[in-house]
Design an enzyme around this catalytic site. Structure first.
Site, PDB file in Angstrom:
ATOM      1  N   HIS A  80       0.828  -1.215   0.000  1.00 41.43           N
ATOM      2  CA  HIS A  80       0.000   0.000   0.000  1.00 41.43           C
ATOM      3  C   HIS A  80       0.861   1.264   0.000  1.00 41.43           C
ATOM      4  O   HIS A  80       0.512   2.267   0.614  1.00 41.43           O
ATOM      5  CB  HIS A  80      -0.944   0.030   1.204  1.00 41.43           C
ATOM      6  CG  HIS A  80      -1.940  -1.088   1.229  1.00 41.43           C
ATOM      7  ND1 HIS A  80      -3.209  -0.966   0.719  1.00 41.43           N
ATOM      8  CD2 HIS A  80      -1.858  -2.361   1.700  1.00 41.43           C
ATOM      9  CE1 HIS A  80      -3.866  -2.118   0.886  1.00 41.43           C
ATOM     10  NE2 HIS A  80      -3.069  -2.979   1.471  1.00 41.43           N
ATOM     11  N   ASN A 153     -10.283  -2.904   2.367  1.00 45.78           N
ATOM     12  CA  ASN A 153      -9.939  -2.959   0.945  1.00 45.78           C
ATOM     13  C   ASN A 153     -11.203  -2.770   0.108  1.00 45.78           C
ATOM     14  O   ASN A 153     -12.311  -2.775   0.647  1.00 45.78           O
ATOM     15  CB  ASN A 153      -9.328  -4.321   0.598  1.00 45.78           C
ATOM     16  CG  ASN A 153      -7.850  -4.404   0.957  1.00 45.78           C
ATOM     17  OD1 ASN A 153      -7.183  -3.397   1.157  1.00 45.78           O
ATOM     18  ND2 ASN A 153      -7.345  -5.621   1.040  1.00 45.78           N
ATOM     19  N   TYR A 367       0.700  -4.053  12.120  1.00 45.50           N
ATOM     20  CA  TYR A 367       0.639  -2.617  11.790  1.00 45.50           C
ATOM     21  C   TYR A 367       1.455  -1.778  12.765  1.00 45.50           C
ATOM     22  O   TYR A 367       2.224  -0.908  12.372  1.00 45.50           O
ATOM     23  CB  TYR A 367      -0.826  -2.142  11.724  1.00 45.50           C
ATOM     24  CG  TYR A 367      -1.527  -2.705  10.513  1.00 45.50           C
ATOM     25  CD1 TYR A 367      -1.827  -4.059  10.436  1.00 45.50           C
ATOM     26  CD2 TYR A 367      -1.845  -1.924   9.415  1.00 45.50           C
ATOM     27  CE1 TYR A 367      -2.439  -4.604   9.314  1.00 45.50           C
ATOM     28  CE2 TYR A 367      -2.456  -2.457   8.299  1.00 45.50           C
ATOM     29  CZ  TYR A 367      -2.755  -3.800   8.252  1.00 45.50           C
ATOM     30  OH  TYR A 367      -3.346  -4.343   7.140  1.00 45.50           O
TER      31      TYR A 367
HETATM   32 FE1  HDE Z   1      -2.577  -4.789   5.443  1.00 46.79          FE
HETATM   33  N1  HDE Z   1      -0.754  -3.980   5.920  1.00 46.79           N
HETATM   34  N2  HDE Z   1      -1.932  -6.588   6.079  1.00 46.79           N
HETATM   35  N3  HDE Z   1      -4.328  -5.649   4.851  1.00 46.79           N
HETATM   36  N4  HDE Z   1      -3.227  -3.030   4.809  1.00 46.79           N
HETATM   37  C1  HDE Z   1      -0.393  -2.703   5.736  1.00 46.79           C
HETATM   38  O1  HDE Z   1       0.732  -1.402   7.324  1.00 46.79           O
HETATM   39  C2  HDE Z   1      -0.832  -6.805   6.814  1.00 46.79           C
HETATM   40  C3  HDE Z   1      -4.687  -6.956   4.995  1.00 46.79           C
HETATM   41  C4  HDE Z   1      -4.471  -2.728   4.368  1.00 46.79           C
HETATM   42  O2  HDE Z   1      -3.299   3.501   3.831  1.00 46.79           O
HETATM   43  C5  HDE Z   1       0.935  -2.380   6.330  1.00 46.79           C
HETATM   44  O3  HDE Z   1       1.248   0.757   7.743  1.00 46.79           O
HETATM   45  C6  HDE Z   1      -0.770  -8.185   7.233  1.00 46.79           C
HETATM   46  C7  HDE Z   1      -6.092  -7.143   4.783  1.00 46.79           C
HETATM   47  C8  HDE Z   1      -4.548  -1.341   3.988  1.00 46.79           C
HETATM   48  O4  HDE Z   1      -1.695   3.363   5.319  1.00 46.79           O
HETATM   49  C9  HDE Z   1       1.361  -3.704   6.970  1.00 46.79           C
HETATM   50  C10 HDE Z   1      -1.883  -8.788   6.709  1.00 46.79           C
HETATM   51  C11 HDE Z   1      -6.572  -5.892   4.488  1.00 46.79           C
HETATM   52  C12 HDE Z   1      -3.276  -0.828   4.228  1.00 46.79           C
HETATM   53  C13 HDE Z   1       0.197  -4.597   6.646  1.00 46.79           C
HETATM   54  C14 HDE Z   1      -2.609  -7.769   5.994  1.00 46.79           C
HETATM   55  C15 HDE Z   1      -5.451  -4.988   4.530  1.00 46.79           C
HETATM   56  C16 HDE Z   1      -2.479  -1.901   4.743  1.00 46.79           C
HETATM   57  C17 HDE Z   1       1.921  -1.742   5.377  1.00 46.79           C
HETATM   58  C18 HDE Z   1      -2.323 -10.228   6.811  1.00 46.79           C
HETATM   59  C19 HDE Z   1      -8.016  -5.506   4.142  1.00 46.79           C
HETATM   60  C20 HDE Z   1      -2.794   0.578   3.956  1.00 46.79           C
HETATM   61  C21 HDE Z   1       2.189  -0.355   5.895  1.00 46.79           C
HETATM   62  C22 HDE Z   1      -2.290 -10.773   8.102  1.00 46.79           C
HETATM   63  C23 HDE Z   1      -8.940  -5.774   5.209  1.00 46.79           C
HETATM   64  C24 HDE Z   1      -3.112   1.512   5.079  1.00 46.79           C
HETATM   65  C25 HDE Z   1       1.359  -0.223   7.076  1.00 46.79           C
HETATM   66  C26 HDE Z   1      -2.669   2.910   4.717  1.00 46.79           C
HETATM   67  C27 HDE Z   1      -1.150  -1.765   5.129  1.00 46.79           C
HETATM   68  C28 HDE Z   1       0.148  -5.864   7.095  1.00 46.79           C
HETATM   69  C29 HDE Z   1      -3.800  -8.061   5.262  1.00 46.79           C
HETATM   70  C30 HDE Z   1      -5.614  -3.599   4.246  1.00 46.79           C
HETATM   71  C31 HDE Z   1       2.704  -4.230   6.526  1.00 46.79           C
HETATM   72  C32 HDE Z   1       0.329  -8.804   8.067  1.00 46.79           C
HETATM   73  C33 HDE Z   1      -6.886  -8.450   4.894  1.00 46.79           C
HETATM   74  C34 HDE Z   1      -5.737  -0.601   3.426  1.00 46.79           C
HETATM   75  O5  HDE Z   1       1.538  -3.582   8.339  1.00 46.79           O
END
Ligand code: HDE
Length: 716
Positions: A80, A153, A367
């Site tokens: 993202h 999402n 996060y």
């Molecule tokens: Fe994320 N995700 N994600 N994700 N995600 C990040 O956090 C992560 C997942 C989502 O505009 C990171 O600050 C793991 C689902 C959005 O700043 C990180 C898993 C959904 C955004 C991270 C998921 C999301 C992130 C990268 C599986 C939809 C952007 C930088 C266990 C429900 C937020 C940060 C923004 C961002 C980890 C799965 C949505 C790396 C470990 C499911 C919208 O921490």
């Protein structure tokens, strides 16, 4: 404990731009200074020993300026990375106290400030907006009880079931490690290798191959919390909940060829669209939707609600629309706000709680952990964009970038030196984890209720309209067709797609040159879905974007192609009708110098055929006017405008002579233009004469949706 800065009392509950005032730097009328406030009178010449001599170490202004520049970049988000943000507010329609004690969901008079960040997932910060990808839809609610982050999402399911696989998935989808190719694309070997070996990705892959992955605008896509959460009321009663965002402008997509062209013509297409609509006062709006399911019904629907690769069909659990999100202010500074905002799934307020979804559980850790590196230490919650609007009082201390200045001697609990402060909150208004009975063996395994990976992929595919299915097949042909290793292509077809829909598998097999699966093996019936009593649906109309509202052309952008001699009066009439319905008409001409209408009036084009292109617009209009049309026919880029609008199934309006442009554009599948009156076959509004009555009106009607009937029928 008393915290001196910033005073909680001065923070308004609505995050107006003034609330960031103490942190703002207004340069107008001010003198240039160093970071220490020392006035500077020359910032163009470094301090040297002699006019042509070496620069001196003593030049603190030069060193500070260079040091600050050298460290301007912070690590981009691992996923993202590319995003666009906006401020706004959320207001609930009526109290949801029956379900939750969260104040912002129980008081309809409250406007809760929010910051939303939309994003793509795979690409770097500088990648294009319109790539095929999932879109992030993350909302920070600055409530009176602390920040609630709904980090969702634009698709309701996810690639994997257990967060421990997230690093594997992200490594596979990101550019390959040996050559860092391809940027912001899933069309490569490592992603499809992973997909072919991990069947739980199938459902989400179908979404990724669908038109949902190329939205027309952030303003025209849905959002989903994905996981099942809990709502908890003041009496401690919990219900399961799935969160949805429903855009009031409906769900609309681009077409793949258009999306790819936009990546070059306007890589900032979505970012710009969001920014411009807010500047114009066309505020993006979304309704918050809730699917509420009684606690204990996790397995009622034949799958497990704790499994993030499954959705709950709206036909089985209706989405109640409970409030509205309005985005009404652009950020002042991209870095300070959109880049530094830190979302965290663990940020919940009293009345909202987690479940044991193993994907969610991993996110609760990830996060917070990632922000430490990205934002340089543990004090990121003090950055203006992350700071709650309610008082923050605790014993946290020190760390890089600390801004709060605690004034009490007591930095521990319990204490008497600080009068026992801060005191513990009353349990009734504090966050309470829902009590849940947990027992079992310590075990590293997947629940059997998570084992069906295909039924909902089939449900999704079957629920799409015919054109949407065709787009999905074409997307698979493109993506899998780019995979170099034949054994990966084979596995995708024969291990994955065949279980979704055998005919789909056969079509993709042919296109990507692998042996098609034998006969039409029906998908294996799912164990979970096979449960007799489980309510289920064969198709879910809510999954098709075609079934979302398509009756408005509000905020749509239409290009009018003009040259000297265009029919000015007709253009005025068409513009009026479009503007009355909330759309805008932009003139595109040979240069930015004024063009003269056949009535002798001058108009200045906003763009030229080289700075604009059909892919940047929702529809194209060519006014009549013999001289103007003759000039347009001589400009290949103007002819391309018409050709692309036709190929991308957009509405076109061509008046009188302008119909000749269709021929020049090679459009062969329309009858000759009407000899009198109007014709609107296949979304191309053609008039026999300039200023035919009803021309503009008919055009507005054809803009609201794409005309998929123009797409060639699939090969037999
Ligand atoms: Fe994320 N995700 N994600 N994700 N995600 C990040 O956090 C992560 C997942 C989502 O505009 C990171 O600050 C793991 C689902 C959005 O700043 C990180 C898993 C959904 C955004 C991270 C998921 C999301 C992130 C990268 C599986 C939809 C952007 C930088 C266990 C429900 C937020 C940060 C923004 C961002 C980890 C799965 C949505 C790396 C470990 C499911 C919208 O921490």
């Amino acid at each position: 404990m008393k915290l001196r800065k910033p005073s909680a009392k001065t923070r308004p509950t609505t995050l107006k731009s003034e609330s960031l005032e103490p942190h703002r730097m207004h340069a107008v009328g001010k003198v240039l200074t160093t970071d220490q406030g020392i006035p500077i009178s020359d910032t163009d010449n470094s301090l040297k020993a002699g006019i042509r001599g070496p620069t001196l170490l003593e030049d603190f202004h030069f060193r500070e300026k260079m040091m600050r520049f050298d460290h301007e970049r912070i690590p981009e988000r691992a996923v993202h990375a590319r995003g666009a943000g906006a401020h706004g507010y959320f207001q609930v329609y009526k109290s949801l106290e029956k379900y939750t004690q969260a104040r912002f969901l129980t008081d309809p008079s409250l406007r809760t400030p929010v910051f939303v960040r939309f994003s793509t997932v795979g690409g770097s910060r500088g990648s294009a907006d319109t790539v095929r990808d999932v879109r992030g839809f993350a909302t920070k609610f600055y409530t009176e009880e602390g920040n609630f982050d709904l980090v969702g999402n634009n698709m309701p399911v996810f690639f994997i079931q257990d967060g421990i696989k997230f690093p594997d998935f992200v490594h596979a989808v990101k550019p390959e490690p040996h050559n860092e190719i391809p940027q912001a694309s899933s069309a490569h070997d490592s992603l499809w290798d992973f997909v072919s070996l991990v069947p739980e990705t199938t459902h989400m892959i179908m979404w990724l191959m669908s038109d949902r992955a190329i939205p027309r605008s952030f303003r025209m896509m849905e959002g989903f919390g994905v996981h099942t959460f809990r709502l908890v009321n003041a009496a401690g009663k919990a219900n399961l909940v799935k969160f949805h965002w429903k855009p009031l402008l409906g769900n609309h997509s681009l077409v793949w060829d258009e999306a790819q062209k936009l990546s070059g013509k306007d890589p900032d297409f979505h970012r710009r669209d969001l920014w411009e609509s807010i500047e114009r006062g066309d505020f993006p709006e979304y309704e918050l939707g809730l699917q509420i399911i009684p606690e204990g019904d996790e397995l009622k629907y034949g799958f497990d609600l704790l499994d993030a690769t499954k959705l709950l069909p709206e036909e089985l659990a209706p989405v109640q629309r409970v409030g509205k999100l309005t985005l009404n202010r652009n950020p002042d500074n991209f870095f300070a706000e959109t880049e530094q905002v830190a979302f965290c799934v663990a940020n919940v307020v009293p009345g909202i709680d987690f479940t044991n979804d193993p994907l969610m559980q991993a996110r609760l850790f990830s996060y917070l952990d990632t922000q430490l590196t990205r934002l340089g230490g543990p004090n990121f919650a003090e950055l203006p964009i992350n700071k709650p609007v309610c008082p923050v009082t605790n014993h946290q201390q020190d760390g890089f970038g600390r801004q709060t200045i605690p004034t009490s001697r007591a930095n521990y609990h319990p204490n008497s030196l600080g009068g026992g402060c801060p005191v513990l909150a009353n349990p009734a208004s504090a966050f309470r984890h829902t009590q849940e009975r947990v027992e079992g063996h310590k075990i590293r395994a997947r629940s059997g209720s998570f084992s069906d990976h295909f039924s909902q992929a089939t449900l999704f595919y079957k629920s799409l309209s015919r054109p949407e299915q065709e787009h999905l097949v074409a997307a698979l042909e493109f993506e899998v067709g780019k995979v170099e290793r034949v054994e990966i292509r084979e596995r995708v077809v024969n291990q994955i797609l065949v279980n979704v829909d055998p005919e789909l598998a056969v079509r993709v097999a042919r296109a990507v040159g692998v042996t098609p699966p034998k006969a039409t093996r029906p998908p294996k019936p799912s164990k979970a879905a096979g449960k007799k009593a489980a309510p289920s649906v064969e198709v879910s109309p809510a999954l098709s974007m075609e079934n979302s509202p398509h009756d408005s052309i509000r905020t749509r952008k239409i290009a009018a192609l003009v040259s000297d001699g265009f029919a000015g009066k007709e253009l005025d009439g068409v513009r009026k009708v479009l503007e009355e319905r909330g759309a805008t008409l932009e003139l595109v001409g040979p240069t930015l110098s004024p063009v003269t209408s056949q009535e002798g009036r001058e108009e200045r084009p906003l763009r030229t055929f080289s700075t604009a292109s059909s892919v940047m617009y929702d529809a194209v209009y060519v006014p009549g006017g013999e001289k103007s049309v003759a000039a347009l026919l001589r400009v290949p880029l103007a002819v391309d405008f018409v050709r692309e609008a036709y190929v991308h199934c957009k509405a076109l309006a061509l008046s009188a002579d302008a119909n000749t442009l269709l021929d020049a554009a090679g459009v062969r599948d329309l009858e000759a233009p009407p000899s009198k009156g109007l014709d609107a076959t296949r979304g191309v509004v053609r008039s026999a004469k300039v200023e035919t009555k009803g021309f503009g009106q008919l055009f507005t009607e054809s803009i609201a949706r794409r005309h998929w009937e123009r797409e060639a029928p699939p090969p037999a």
